[in-house]
Design a protein around this motif. Sequence first.
Motif, PDB file in Angstrom:
ATOM      1  N   PRO A 143       0.829  -1.213   0.000  1.00 36.45           N
ATOM      2  CA  PRO A 143       0.000   0.000   0.000  1.00 36.45           C
ATOM      3  C   PRO A 143       0.863   1.263   0.000  1.00 36.45           C
ATOM      4  N   VAL A 144       1.312   1.655  -1.160  1.00 32.92           N
ATOM      5  CA  VAL A 144       2.241   2.787  -1.301  1.00 32.92           C
ATOM      6  C   VAL A 144       1.504   4.112  -1.126  1.00 32.92           C
ATOM      7  N   CYS A 145       2.066   4.982  -0.293  1.00 29.48           N
ATOM      8  CA  CYS A 145       1.582   6.352  -0.132  1.00 29.48           C
ATOM      9  C   CYS A 145       2.721   7.308  -0.485  1.00 29.48           C
ATOM     10  N   ILE A 146       2.431   8.255  -1.342  1.00 30.64           N
ATOM     11  CA  ILE A 146       3.446   9.175  -1.849  1.00 30.64           C
ATOM     12  C   ILE A 146       3.041  10.600  -1.518  1.00 30.64           C
ATOM     13  N   ASN A 147       3.935  11.322  -0.881  1.00 28.18           N
ATOM     14  CA  ASN A 147       3.739  12.748  -0.634  1.00 28.18           C
ATOM     15  C   ASN A 147       4.782  13.507  -1.428  1.00 28.18           C
ATOM     16  N   ALA A 148       4.425  14.661  -1.958  1.00 28.31           N
ATOM     17  CA  ALA A 148       5.391  15.413  -2.757  1.00 28.31           C
ATOM     18  C   ALA A 148       5.082  16.893  -2.701  1.00 28.31           C
ATOM     19  N   ILE A 149       6.139  17.689  -2.781  1.00 26.26           N
ATOM     20  CA  ILE A 149       5.994  19.138  -2.864  1.00 26.26           C
ATOM     21  C   ILE A 149       6.806  19.647  -4.045  1.00 26.26           C
ATOM     22  N   VAL A 211       9.957  14.327  -3.494  1.00 25.62           N
ATOM     23  CA  VAL A 211       8.977  13.240  -3.445  1.00 25.62           C
ATOM     24  C   VAL A 211       9.371  12.344  -2.281  1.00 25.62           C
ATOM     25  N   SER A 212       8.433  12.046  -1.386  1.00 25.22           N
ATOM     26  CA  SER A 212       8.762  11.225  -0.220  1.00 25.22           C
ATOM     27  C   SER A 212       7.765  10.088  -0.062  1.00 25.22           C
ATOM     28  N   ILE A 213       8.301   8.909   0.309  1.00 21.74           N
ATOM     29  CA  ILE A 213       7.491   7.698   0.425  1.00 21.74           C
ATOM     30  C   ILE A 213       7.822   7.015   1.751  1.00 21.74           C
ATOM     31  N   PRO A 214       6.901   7.034   2.735  1.00 25.91           N
ATOM     32  CA  PRO A 214       7.159   6.373   4.018  1.00 25.91           C
ATOM     33  C   PRO A 214       6.929   4.864   3.915  1.00 25.91           C
ATOM     34  N   LEU A 215       7.736   4.105   4.644  1.00 29.32           N
ATOM     35  CA  LEU A 215       7.642   2.646   4.616  1.00 29.32           C
ATOM     36  C   LEU A 215       7.733   2.079   6.032  1.00 29.32           C
ATOM     37  N   HIS A 216       6.981   1.020   6.275  1.00 29.12           N
ATOM     38  CA  HIS A 216       7.178   0.182   7.463  1.00 29.12           C
ATOM     39  C   HIS A 216       8.055  -0.979   7.022  1.00 29.12           C
ATOM     40  N   LEU A 217       9.252  -1.060   7.549  1.00 27.19           N
ATOM     41  CA  LEU A 217      10.207  -2.085   7.105  1.00 27.19           C
ATOM     42  C   LEU A 217       9.696  -3.497   7.357  1.00 27.19           C
ATOM     43  N   ASP A 218       8.912  -3.679   8.418  1.00 28.28           N
ATOM     44  CA  ASP A 218       8.401  -5.019   8.712  1.00 28.28           C
ATOM     45  C   ASP A 218       7.352  -5.475   7.699  1.00 28.28           C
ATOM     46  N   ASP A 219       6.829  -4.540   6.913  1.00 29.62           N
ATOM     47  CA  ASP A 219       5.858  -4.903   5.883  1.00 29.62           C
ATOM     48  C   ASP A 219       6.525  -5.199   4.540  1.00 29.62           C
ATOM     49  N   LEU A 220       7.839  -5.060   4.490  1.00 27.12           N
ATOM     50  CA  LEU A 220       8.595  -5.420   3.301  1.00 27.12           C
ATOM     51  C   LEU A 220       9.042  -6.874   3.401  1.00 27.12           C
ATOM     52  N   THR A 271      16.163   2.589  12.696  1.00 29.29           N
ATOM     53  CA  THR A 271      16.365   1.159  12.925  1.00 29.29           C
ATOM     54  C   THR A 271      15.502   0.648  14.071  1.00 29.29           C
ATOM     55  N   GLN A 272      15.444   1.415  15.162  1.00 27.29           N
ATOM     56  CA  GLN A 272      14.708   0.971  16.343  1.00 27.29           C
ATOM     57  C   GLN A 272      13.217   0.809  16.048  1.00 27.29           C
ATOM     58  N   ASN A 273      12.652   1.758  15.323  1.00 30.49           N
ATOM     59  CA  ASN A 273      11.218   1.734  15.050  1.00 30.49           C
ATOM     60  C   ASN A 273      10.858   0.985  13.761  1.00 30.49           C
ATOM     61  N   ARG A 274      11.883   0.511  13.057  1.00 34.49           N
ATOM     62  CA  ARG A 274      11.681  -0.258  11.825  1.00 34.49           C
ATOM     63  C   ARG A 274      10.840   0.534  10.809  1.00 34.49           C
ATOM     64  N   GLN A 275      11.241   1.782  10.617  1.00 36.79           N
ATOM     65  CA  GLN A 275      10.581   2.654   9.664  1.00 36.79           C
ATOM     66  C   GLN A 275      11.617   3.295   8.750  1.00 36.79           C
ATOM     67  N   ALA A 276      11.178   3.679   7.565  1.00 39.61           N
ATOM     68  CA  ALA A 276      12.080   4.341   6.627  1.00 39.61           C
ATOM     69  C   ALA A 276      11.289   5.354   5.799  1.00 39.61           C
ATOM     70  N   LEU A 277      11.996   6.324   5.301  1.00 39.40           N
ATOM     71  CA  LEU A 277      11.419   7.309   4.392  1.00 39.40           C
ATOM     72  C   LEU A 277      12.324   7.390   3.158  1.00 39.40           C
ATOM     73  N   LEU A 278      11.743   7.102   1.995  1.00 39.06           N
ATOM     74  CA  LEU A 278      12.469   7.262   0.740  1.00 39.06           C
ATOM     75  C   LEU A 278      12.241   8.676   0.227  1.00 39.06           C
ATOM     76  N   THR A 279      13.300   9.342  -0.232  1.00 38.55           N
ATOM     77  CA  THR A 279      13.121  10.682  -0.795  1.00 38.55           C
ATOM     78  C   THR A 279      13.846  10.808  -2.130  1.00 38.55           C
ATOM     79  N   ALA A 280      13.212  11.545  -3.015  1.00 38.09           N
ATOM     80  CA  ALA A 280      13.821  11.930  -4.285  1.00 38.09           C
ATOM     81  C   ALA A 280      13.757  13.448  -4.368  1.00 38.09           C
TER      82      ALA A 280
END
Length: 306
Positions: A143-149, A211-220, A271-280
């Motif tokens: 379930p990809v969610c993309i935010n961008a400015i 462009v930013s895309i938040p991810l839950h690493l445990d869902d990968l 790392t602790q919260n197992r979250q990541a944010l991809l940015t372009a």
Amino acid sequence: MTQKPVVFIDGEAGTTGLEIRERLAPLPVTLHSVDHAHRKDPAARKEAMQAADLVVLCLPDDASREAVEMAAELGDASPRILDASTAFRTAPGWVYGFPELEAGQAEAIAIAPCVANPGCYPTGAIALLRPLVEAGVMDAHYPVCINAISGYSGGGRSMIEAHERDGSPAFELYGLKLEHKHVPEIHQHAGLKRRPVFVPSVGHFARGMIVSIPLHLDDLNGNVSGEDLHNILEKRYAGQDHVRVLAAEPKLSAEALAGSDRMELRVHANTQNRQALLTARLDNLGKGASGAALQNIRLMLGLNAA
């Protein structure tokens, strides 16, 4: 002496058209123009197409479709086409003009009769998502969610005029019906099976984009870390001149690449919260528009890369 290829920009008076024309000026090409008084005259445009080796369409979607039909009527004299609108980015028979999309994409662009220049937002989103889907760490149904400015220069003349007047808003969300015209392009070319949620916004600055895309690493897949994601992107874009994978930073300015044709990709991970944010990060008028067009024009005309 080899004759210079002839390029006709249909719609050269718009923001993208003007910038492409300026960028083409120092290159070994001949620019063919229609007199301003006749720039909407079908006969004059068709004559210009017939004289050109490459036609660059900088028109609204419906006008681009009409122009392509007009070019097709020329038969064997039909020129090659690079379209900057949204009209053909998911159309069969058109090559997607993102040279870094996958191995062999630049070569496909170089010989294609019809190339669709990517959108600014999709350029960043696809660059981040497709390598992860292809590597198998992101399921195509994620379930990809993309935010961008973006800077306001990407919104056309009315938005530019609005933001250059006193009292313009500092920040606006738009596309809130979740039907933005770039969604099908991202959906298809990122390799996704599930339609992404895309929320664009515009800031009170002229050029630039994040462009930013938040991810839950445990869902990968594969118990991956932020470092793993970084390494996948780094390997995918190794040796590319226009796309760079860089280390995470504590904060990013959308305006930092204004005037540049580069795009910067990053993975910001906790790392602790197992979250990541991809940015372009890119310039919405550079790698996101006319810079991408110039890259494709060089490939299509066999010109050496800058």
